[in-house]
Write a protein that holds these residues in place. Structure first.
Motif, short mmCIF file in Angstrom:
data_model
loop_
_atom_site.label_atom_id
_atom_site.label_comp_id
_atom_site.label_asym_id
_atom_site.label_seq_id
_atom_site.Cartn_x
_atom_site.Cartn_y
_atom_site.Cartn_z
N ASN A 197 -15.21 4.33 -27.97
CA ASN A 197 -16.58 4.85 -27.29
C ASN A 197 -16.95 5.94 -27.88
O ASN A 197 -16.41 6.67 -28.74
CB ASN A 197 -15.89 5.45 -25.88
CG ASN A 197 -15.51 4.53 -24.94
OD1 ASN A 197 -15.87 3.25 -24.93
ND2 ASN A 197 -14.50 4.90 -24.33
N ASP A 235 -20.37 1.72 -27.86
CA ASP A 235 -19.09 1.50 -27.16
C ASP A 235 -18.59 -0.03 -27.87
O ASP A 235 -19.52 -0.93 -27.92
CB ASP A 235 -19.11 1.42 -25.67
CG ASP A 235 -19.35 2.96 -25.23
OD1 ASP A 235 -19.33 3.89 -25.87
OD2 ASP A 235 -20.13 2.95 -24.25
N HIS A 243 -15.27 -2.88 -27.12
CA HIS A 243 -13.95 -3.36 -26.01
C HIS A 243 -13.56 -4.57 -26.81
O HIS A 243 -14.49 -5.61 -26.88
CB HIS A 243 -14.30 -3.45 -24.56
CG HIS A 243 -13.60 -3.82 -23.70
ND1 HIS A 243 -13.41 -4.56 -22.64
CD2 HIS A 243 -11.96 -3.62 -23.81
CE1 HIS A 243 -12.35 -4.40 -22.17
NE2 HIS A 243 -11.39 -3.98 -22.98
N PRO A 296 -21.75 -4.13 -25.97
CA PRO A 296 -22.78 -4.16 -25.10
C PRO A 296 -24.18 -3.95 -25.81
O PRO A 296 -25.17 -4.59 -25.44
CB PRO A 296 -22.53 -3.05 -24.04
CG PRO A 296 -21.46 -2.14 -24.84
CD PRO A 296 -20.75 -3.07 -25.95
N LEU A 297 -24.25 -2.98 -26.56
CA LEU A 297 -25.56 -2.71 -27.38
C LEU A 297 -25.30 -1.93 -28.62
O LEU A 297 -24.55 -1.06 -28.66
CB LEU A 297 -26.37 -1.94 -26.38
CG LEU A 297 -27.97 -1.31 -27.01
CD1 LEU A 297 -28.68 -2.64 -26.93
CD2 LEU A 297 -28.43 -0.15 -26.00
N ILE A 354 -21.90 -10.41 -28.71
CA ILE A 354 -22.82 -9.25 -28.19
C ILE A 354 -23.73 -9.90 -27.30
O ILE A 354 -24.54 -10.46 -27.77
CB ILE A 354 -23.38 -8.65 -29.60
CG1 ILE A 354 -22.55 -8.18 -30.40
CG2 ILE A 354 -24.22 -7.26 -29.14
CD1 ILE A 354 -22.95 -7.66 -32.02
N LYS A 355 -23.84 -9.38 -26.16
CA LYS A 355 -24.56 -10.01 -25.11
C LYS A 355 -25.89 -9.30 -24.90
O LYS A 355 -26.18 -8.23 -25.30
CB LYS A 355 -23.82 -10.03 -23.84
CG LYS A 355 -22.40 -10.86 -23.94
CD LYS A 355 -21.89 -10.66 -22.72
CE LYS A 355 -20.34 -11.39 -22.53
NZ LYS A 355 -19.78 -11.34 -21.20
N GLU A 356 -26.61 -10.08 -24.11
CA GLU A 356 -28.03 -9.58 -23.70
C GLU A 356 -28.81 -8.88 -25.31
O GLU A 356 -28.80 -9.62 -26.16
CB GLU A 356 -27.92 -8.54 -22.75
CG GLU A 356 -27.14 -9.21 -21.48
CD GLU A 356 -27.83 -10.46 -20.92
OE1 GLU A 356 -28.99 -10.44 -21.05
OE2 GLU A 356 -27.07 -11.22 -20.45
N CYS A 359 -28.58 -7.08 -27.69
CA CYS A 359 -27.47 -6.70 -28.22
C CYS A 359 -27.56 -5.73 -29.37
O CYS A 359 -27.15 -4.53 -29.77
CB CYS A 359 -26.70 -7.49 -28.67
SG CYS A 359 -27.23 -8.77 -29.39
N GLN A 388 -27.85 -12.09 -28.02
CA GLN A 388 -26.65 -13.01 -27.72
C GLN A 388 -26.10 -13.42 -29.19
O GLN A 388 -26.42 -14.60 -29.56
CB GLN A 388 -26.92 -14.13 -26.90
CG GLN A 388 -27.28 -13.77 -25.41
CD GLN A 388 -27.39 -14.84 -24.52
OE1 GLN A 388 -27.16 -15.95 -24.87
NE2 GLN A 388 -27.55 -14.58 -23.29
#
Length: 1368
Positions: A758, A789, A791, A815-816, A921-923, A925, A947
């Motif tokens: 994080n 962050d 994961h 996430p971003l 990496i979604k959306e 990203c 994505q």
């Protein structure tokens, strides 16, 4: 009593192997009297032979060894052992003059030790129950199996192997074992209570003036004092009262040090008295600090307090054993001369080991002025060791003599096996034969002798516990084993197995009373929470200092403050807990500007430890089998350029071997450790302990200052590593029967760990800006990378050998990722990087290839216990001949075959999955935001990636990876009078459609499915691009180009750098060419090295300015492929369609450029490396390359207004145009160089080119249908090659004959109107042009033929012009 014999035997065995002037009879009398005093014991010259090092002991002495044993009151008074003065001077073996008699004696002693070691190992293996021919002593049952009756065999078997094969009742053994353990604990406690040890004055020194005569080195270890004393409850040394229930022991260590002197004085040339005097003066103490010693480990003192409560298990209030160790200060220091000397010594030891077989021929004279003797030494060494020896060994006379020795030794050894007493003549003959034979043949002859004795039915005497001359089985074998010292050897006598057989009831009762042991006592069941044993180690201060020289400021200093370790054990729960804490850690660098920079410093909470590690088995607060917890506070890391550069320079040497050799040696050692622990690791995997893992690392950060030196006025680049957390995921105590399917069982058969990182962030701070405060703001003006962050989930399979389950699984996501950069930040970062001085790599000489070390007897030891090799010679009835060299080759062959069999077995197994990776990496990203720094930051460009993901699978013989990209966009925001941004780059939003997809496959050609599944291809890459739209907007492009031009520095490398790069490039090119040649000859021709498939569906460009749209360009259907083989390369490219549209609404000619036909072009290139080399040069059917090109008809509508609008658009980019021109010039120069190289090599390229030349339509106006049509016809190019006979040339010149045909070129008037058909009016009737081009491929060296010769033929031109044509 027996104890006196044990002590006498122990001292005799230990001291007898290392001490020359030991009087064993006086030693035994002294022990029986209770006082032993040995003075001035001399250490043997070959005492280090067991370590297998090329060193000898020049001088070695023990000043005084005393042992006080109160036999009359052994359990009440103290046993005192004192060692005063152990001094050793070690030198290289070459420093001592070669003595033939001594060397022969040492060689025979080592041979006897090795034989004893092998015999003892085989006997121990037999006693453990290994039989059926696995070892020498298990051969009796193997041989007698077919020759003896069943009853007799069983009787004899039991008689001679009573202990190893005795059956036991395990239910009765368990309480006996517990009682025995308790008895040993009581005995050990009593011994510790009464023993006091004191060791003073130890100095072990190594002197060497052979490695570097100009800089002799000496290194050593010294110890002032080591004592183990009995103390009272106040930890004051005293004599313990017999009534005391608690034992206090005080251990003191004083002045332990190590030094490494470079350029020191050599003392080994002096007399024995001078050497011993110097060694004694070199031992440091509180009153004596030796001068001129370069310590790498400064004298350190330590103390330990040992608390023993024998009755703690009944009271359960205090630990049974509490051990506290405290070390005040450990100081380690290393200088550059010491480091260089270490590297030289490592290399010198390697040469010493190689030189061992040639020592006997080495002249004892200096090299200078004695070259003849040294050349003779070199010649004799090779001749005697490698040539004449092999000739002598493989002569028939030597073979015959060797067979006679083997027969004689075997017969003598039969007598030794069957007769209890041998005559002196027989013993002497055995010794002479063992002196002549090597170890392998001795073991083999012994084995053959034993087999023949057993087969003949003679009585085989039982071996002694170790060998015929010495007692063995360990130091206390006489205490627990047979009473052989008291009675004659008789193999039929019963074997004493317990203490009841060894001691009388009176002696046993006296011993039990003294140590507080009751025969009826039993092991108590302790509470699970009771801590019985505690050990605490505390290092108050530890420092590591690195310097260039002894008296200069340190380059680097590492300080570890207050490091403590606590180990506690809970026997009731079979639990062990290890807890380590580190309070502070500091690293300082090279002093500059009167400031010592800090590189690493602790910045965390002072109430908590900087680092805390806790490992526990069977923890109280968890259901797991093991738990590991790691916690750390943050640290600040500051980059200091001068310190880093000095450290890089410190570890550089001029020999090019430094860290590479150290790394190689370390890896070899780690490989040995890995092999030794393989069994233990396999056991751990099989037991599948559940590990509760928790790691929590607070956010540390790295600071990179401008100029590489941190001060208050520096610009800073700060990388925050964020918080790292790793926890194990408990799968729960589910049983396999509770799952509904096999898939669920397989999913649960993984150890899973959850990783979270994080707040990873990157900041850039100018002088005076509070970057420490900005670290905790989300976001801030100083951020480049916004807090990010991550994961990740890691899984490890519990089942190793299952083709359905991957050994490791990794999955995760981001996430971003948001990056925000202004023009001022980019400039600042470039300026900061340019201001830092980086390390300069010194030129190192290329390390020469090492000659393999000379094989010695130790190389064959590893295979001697392999009984499959030994039995191979036993099964034959006749005598076998084995030479030493042959024995080595036999051993190596057997080991090699074993490895091959193992590898063959492994290759037949199924293909396992080693790793499965899934990361995405979604959306929205990835966001890259470029801003302009004015009063506030104004956003100019925003680049978005949607994505992005990767999936990979690693198997035993292949790797498969797939990466995909869903959508990208580039938006321009700085548009006047417009609120919405311009989409400079955009992609389609089709569901399930990937913008970019890349598939990569790498296969091992040794895999079982390489041909079937992978089509004989090692690497395959497939790239698929769907659709991408570009908007070329004048203002947006100009603004973007100006932004990038301003922020990116224009720096060109210096001339020296260019020359260096060119030299490196040429060298690399040469190396690559060499490697290619080697690779081509080694690889199979059918194997394809690389395949590339690329596909582009659509590509669209919209050209516009601030007011109008100008044009739209579409490119569709691009396919390409590349095949690389060692002997063949194929490149294919295909373009289906290209359309240029004029978007002006007033024009009726919309398609400015279009395709008439099915495709734009089809290109195919085949290259055959080295196809025309050697004899193939004169074969004109052989070519280096074949090119095939087919171009379809392109229709161009020429409108002056449209063309001028495009030119005006391009003229706006003069800066980019200049850069493009410069790049074009460089590309042209490179192409010219390449063409020149091809011309020098007479590169033959066969061409087959068919071009449908463009059709150009020139309308009368943009709104007129009348037009002039120019059809450039068809172009065809073909060629062939021929030789020219030339005298005086090494190779005949090659001529490339090219035929160029231009047909059906015409000019006509037409009407361009859809749906309107009218024949064209011919102005220029179709004409044909033929060209013949002869090109001299050897023009650089053959000048009798022109470089280029062109001949042409043009048919009759027919032009028809009427009056109505001129009205156009």
């Amino acid at each position: 009593m027996v104890l006196e014999s044990v002590v006498a035997d122990l001292l005799n065995r230990f001291l007898g192997d290392y001490v020359e002037n030991l009087n064993k009879s006086q030693l035994k009398l002294g022990i029986w009297g209770g006082n032993v005093a040995l003075d001035n014991l001399q250490i043997k010259e070959n005492a280090l032979s067991e370590l297998d090092v090329p060193f000898k002991i020049k001088v070695g002495q023990i000043d005084k060894l005393t042992l006080k044993i109160p036999w009359k009151n052994l359990y009440g008074e103290a046993v005192v052992a004192t060692l005063e003065g152990l001094y050793l001077l070690i030198v290289p073996g070459a420093s001592i003059k070669y003595d033939v008699e001594k060397e022969e004696k040492y060689l025979q002693d080592n041979k006897q030790k090795e034989l004893s070691r092998i015999e003892e190992a085989l006997q121990k293996s037999s006693e453990k129950g290994t039989h059926s021919g696995d070892t020498i002593y298990g051969l009796e049952s193997f041989v007698c199996k077919d020759n003896k009756p069943e009853g007799r065999k069983r009787k004899k078997h039991k008689k001679h192997f009573k202990k190893p094969f005795k059956s036991h009742d395990h239910s009765k053994d368990k309480p006996k074992a517990e009682k025995k353990d308790t008895f040993l604990e009581k005995l050990a406690t009593q011994v510790i209570k009464n023993v006091q040890v004191k060791i003073t004055g130890i100095h072990v020194k190594y002197e060497d003036d052979i490695t570097d005569p100009l800089r002799p080195l000496s290194l050593g270890v010294t110890l002032g004092e080591l004592s183990l004393l009995t103390a009272n409850e106040n930890w004051t040394p005293s004599i313990l009262n017999e009534a005391a229930k608690i034992i206090y022991k005080l251990l003191r260590l004083d002045c332990l040090s190590a030094y490494w002197n470079v350029g020191s004085e050599m003392y080994y040339h002096g007399s024995r008295e001078q050497i011993l005097d110097q060694l004694k003066r070199g031992v440091p103490s509180s009153s004596n600090q030796p001068q001129n010693y370069q310590y790498i480990f400064r004298p350190v003192s330590a103390s330990a307090k040992l608390y023993i409560n024998p009755h703690a298990e009944t009271e359960l209030k205090t630990p049974k054993l509490d051990w506290n160790i405290e070390v005040q200060n450990i100081a380690i220091e290393l200088t550059k001369p010491q480091y260089l000397s270490m590297i030289d010594l490592l290399e010198s030891i390697d040469y010493m080991v190689r030189n061992v077989p040639y020592r006997k021929y080495r002249p004892d004279v200096p090299l200078h002025k004695n070259a003849k003797q040294w050349w003779k030494y070199a010649a004799n060494s090779i001749l005697e060791v490698h040539i004449r020896r092999c000739t002598r060994v493989w002569s028939w006379s030597n073979m015959k003599h060797h067979r006679q020795l083997l027969k004689c030794y075997k017969n003598m050894y039969k007598n030794k096996l069957t007769q209890s007493k041998l005559s002196e003549e027989t013993q002497r003959q055995i010794q002479d034969l063992e002196r002549a034979l090597d170890i392998f043949n001795i073991i083999l002859a012994r084995q053959q002798a034993q087999v023949e004795v057993i087969r003949s039915g003679q009585k085989l005497l039982r071996k002694k516990s170790a060998d015929g001359e010495k007692k063995g089985g360990g130091w206390f074998s006489g205490f627990w084993g047979k009473k052989e010292s008291r009675k004659k050897e008789d193999e039929e006598s019963p074997v004493p197995e317990t203490i009841d057989d060894l001691m009388t009831p009176e002696e046993k009762a006296k011993l039990f009373t003294a140590i507080g042991y009751s025969d009826s006592s039993h092991n108590l069941t302790l509470p699970k929470k009771y801590v019985a044993h505690v050990m605490t180690l505390k290092l108050l201060s530890t420092s590591l200092t690195i310097k260039e020289e002894k008296d200069v400021p340190e380059t680097l200093k590492v300080q570890i403050i207050d490091l403590s370790t606590k180990i506690s054990q809970r026997p009731g729960a079979q639990a062990l807990k290890v807890e380590t804490k580190l309070e502070h850690w500091y690293v300082t660098g090279l002093k500059q500007q009167s400031i010592v920079p800090s590189l690493v410093a602790s910045i965390g909470d002072t109430k908590s430890s900087l680092l805390k590690i806790v490992f526990e088995t069977n923890p109280e607060d968890s259901t797991a089998d093991q738990s590991l917890t790691v916690e750390s506070q943050p640290v600040e890391i500051i980059y200091d350029a001068r310190t880093i550069n000095a450290m890089v320079e410190f570890f550089q040497t001029s020999k090019g071997m430094d860290l590479e050799q150290l790394t190689s040696a370390t890896l070899m050692k780690l490989e040995e450790i890995k092999e030794r622990t393989a069994t233990g690791l396999a056991h751990i995997i099989e037991t599948r302990k559940v590990l509760d893992l928790r790691i929590n690392l607070k956010p540390s950060y790295l600071v990179v200052p401008q100029t590489g030196f941190h001060n208050d006025k520096s610009d800073l680049l700060i990388l925050d590593f964020g918080t790292f957390q790793l926890t194990s995921i408990n799968q729960g105590g589910h049983r396999a029967s509770s799952f509904s399917s096999l898939e669920e069982i397989m999913d649960k058969a993984y150890d899973t760990f959850d990783v979270k990182i994080n707040n990873v962030q990157l900041l850039f701070g100018r002088r005076g800006e509070d970057w420490k405060k900005a670290r905790f703001q989300r976001p801030s003006a100083l951020h480049i990378l916004q807090p990010m962050d991550m994961h990740v989930q890691l899984s490890k399979s519990m089942v190793e050998k299952d083709i359905r389950m991957a050994k490791f699984k990794v999955s995760g996501g981001l996430p971003l990722v948001h990056v925000r950069l202004s023009d001022q930040k980019i400039k600042g970062i470039f300026d900061l990087i340019d201001s830092i001085p980086f390390p300069q790599m010194s030129a190192m000489s290329v390390q020469s290839t090492k000659v393999p070390a000379i094989p010695t007897i130790t190389d064959a030891r590893k295979g001697l216990l392999d009984t499959s090799i030994l039995l191979e010679g036993v099964e034959s009835e006749s005598d076998e001949y084995f030479d030493a060299e042959n024995s080595f080759s036999l051993t190596e062959k057997a080991l090699h075959e074993g490895h091959e069999l193992k590898n063959k077995t492994e290759t037949t197994n199924e293909e396992f999955t080693d790793l499965q990776l899934k990361f995405e990496i979604k959306e929205a990203c990835v966001v890259l935001e470029l801003t302009k720094q004015q009063k506030i930051e104004e956003t100019i460009l925003v680049f978005n990636v949607m994505q992005l993901g990767t999936e990979a699978t690693v198997r035993t013989y292949d790797l498969t990876a797939v990466s995909y990209l869903k959508k990208i966009s580039l938006d321009y925001h700085k548009i006047q009078d417009k609120k919405r941004p311009l989409h400079l780059i955009s992609s389609s939003d089709g569901p399930g459609l990937d913008l970019l997809k890349v598939e990569y496959i790498k296969a091992d050609k040794n895999g079982p499915k390489f041909q079937s599944n992978f089509d004989n291809t090692e690497q395959t890459l497939q790239v698929a691009f769907s659709s991408l739209n570009f908007l070329l907007h004048t203002q947006a492009l100009l603004s973007t180009i100006n932004f990038l031009t301003d922020v990116i520095p224009s720096s060109s490398p210096s001339t020296g750098d260019i020359g260096h790069l060119q030299t490196q490039g040429e060298k690399q090119q040469k190396d690559t060419s060499v490697k290619k040649v080697v690779t081509r000859t080694a690889k199979d021709k059918d194997v394809i090295d690389f395949k590339l498939f690329a596909k582009l569906d659509a590509f669209c460009l919209n050209v516009c300015d601030e007011k109008n749209n100008i044009a739209e360009i579409k490119i569709q259907g691009v396919d390409s492929s590349l095949f690389l083989q060692p002997s063949h390369t194929v490149l294919f490219a295909h373009l289906k369609d290209i359309i240029v549209t004029d978007v002006d609404s007033r024009t009726i000619h919309k398609k400015a450029v279009s395709i008439v036909g099915d495709e734009v072009f089809s290109f195919n290139l085949e290259l055959y490396p080295d196809a025309t080399e050697g004899e193939a040069y004169t074969d004109m059917s052989k070519v280096d390359g074949i090119v095939s090109l087919k171009v379809g008809c392109i229709q161009i509508v020429y409108l002056h207004k449209f063309l001028m609008s495009l030119l005006n658009f391009l003229n706006n980019f003069q800066t980019a145009k200049g850069a493009l021109s410069a790049a074009t010039v460089q590309a042209a120069e490179k192409a010219a160089t390449s063409v020149k190289d091809l011309a020098q090599r007479s590169f033959r390229l066969s061409m087959d080119i068919h071009l449908k030349a463009p059709v150009i339509i020139i309308p009368q106006s943009s709104v007129s249908h009348n037009a002039v049509l120019i059809d450039l016809g068809l172009i065809r190019v073909q060629n062939k090659f021929s030789l020219v006979s030339a005298e005086g040339c090494l190779l005949p010149p090659v001529i490339d004959k090219m035929c160029v045909q231009l047909t059906k070129l015409k000019l006509s008037r037409t009407i361009v109107q859809p749906g309107f058909s009218q024949p064209d009016i011919q102005i220029l009737h179709p004409i044909n042009l033929n060209l013949s081009v002869n090109r001299n491929l050897a023009a650089t060296w053959y000048h009798k033929i022109p470089m280029l010769e062109i001949k042409g033929h043009l048919d009759t031109m027919n032009v028809s012009i009427f009056c109505k044509h001129t009205t156009f």
